[in-house]
Scaffold this active site. Structure first.
Site, PDB file in Angstrom:
ATOM      1  CE1 TYR A  93      39.683  48.860  40.189  1.00  0.00           C
ATOM      2  CE2 TYR A  93      38.192  50.122  41.577  1.00  0.00           C
ATOM      3  CZ  TYR A  93      38.900  48.964  41.323  1.00  0.00           C
ATOM      4  OH  TYR A  93      38.826  47.916  42.198  1.00  0.00           O
ATOM      5  CG  ASN A 116      47.137  40.804  40.013  1.00  0.00           C
ATOM      6  OD1 ASN A 116      48.024  40.083  39.570  1.00  0.00           O
ATOM      7  ND2 ASN A 116      47.285  41.561  41.079  1.00  0.00           N
ATOM      8  CB  CYS A 124      45.164  44.210  42.164  1.00  0.00           C
ATOM      9  SG  CYS A 124      45.031  42.663  43.058  1.00  0.00           S
ATOM     10  CG  HIS A 125      46.404  45.490  48.108  1.00  0.00           C
ATOM     11  ND1 HIS A 125      47.396  44.701  47.548  1.00  0.00           N
ATOM     12  CD2 HIS A 125      47.026  46.343  48.960  1.00  0.00           C
ATOM     13  CE1 HIS A 125      48.570  45.069  48.066  1.00  0.00           C
ATOM     14  NE2 HIS A 125      48.366  46.064  48.916  1.00  0.00           N
ATOM     15  CD  GLU A 150      50.384  48.161  50.844  1.00  0.00           C
ATOM     16  OE1 GLU A 150      50.057  49.209  50.228  1.00  0.00           O
ATOM     17  OE2 GLU A 150      50.651  47.105  50.267  1.00  0.00           O
TER      18      GLU A 150
END
Length: 155
Positions: A93, A116, A124-125, A150
């Site tokens: 962040y 979001n 946003c993850h 990912e």
């Protein structure tokens, strides 16, 4: 507004949009009500379904969909920055606040991240706390699962 629902490895997904683009994606939408002003139109969202399911199967790293998430100017600025975080990478962040020229605004970034309306599509993850995963609208277990998918978090 049109909408559809479809099954995914994450549970049911609800997607809403209009001619301007997608406005909302709800994960684990089994309990989410249909939009009151909406009309179900499954065919209108075939491409969305294919792209989301391809992503969740590990076959897709990017989305090519028209997004129209609404939100304030600040929220849209944060969401645009989220889309630029590459697949398989994370940012804190604080990192995101500095990149947006808003040092010290990590909490505001977190609030915009949490608002979001298009998770997965606006990733946003990929934003994590400096000392751990941080929160996620779908829960931390889902956030962890997406980051493992990912490759930015070990299994």
């Amino acid at each position: 507004m049109r909408f559809t629902r479809f099954a995914s490895p994450l549970g049911e997904i609800l997607v809403c949009g209009d001619d301007q683009g997608l406005q909302r994606l709800v994960l684990a939408a089994e309990e989410a009500p249909d939009p009151p002003e909406g009309q179900r139109d499954d065919a209108a969202f075939d491409d969305v379904r294919e792209q989301v399911l391809g992503y969740l199967a590990g076959r897709r790293r990017h989305f090519s969909l028209e997004l129209a998430p609404g939100g304030s100017d600040f929220q849209r600025q944060v969401w645009a920055a989220l889309v630029r975080i590459p697949y398989g990478e994370t940012r804190t962040y604080g990192d995101l606040a500095r990149r947006l020229g808003r040092d010290g605004a990590a909490r505001a970034i977190g609030a915009a991240n949490g608002a979001n309306p298009l998770p997965l599509l606006i990733p946003c993850h990929r934003v994590v706390a400096a000392d751990g995963l941080g929160g996620y609208s779908g829960g931390t277990a889902l956030k962890q699962r997406l980051l493992v998918l990912e490759g930015s978090l070990p299994e």
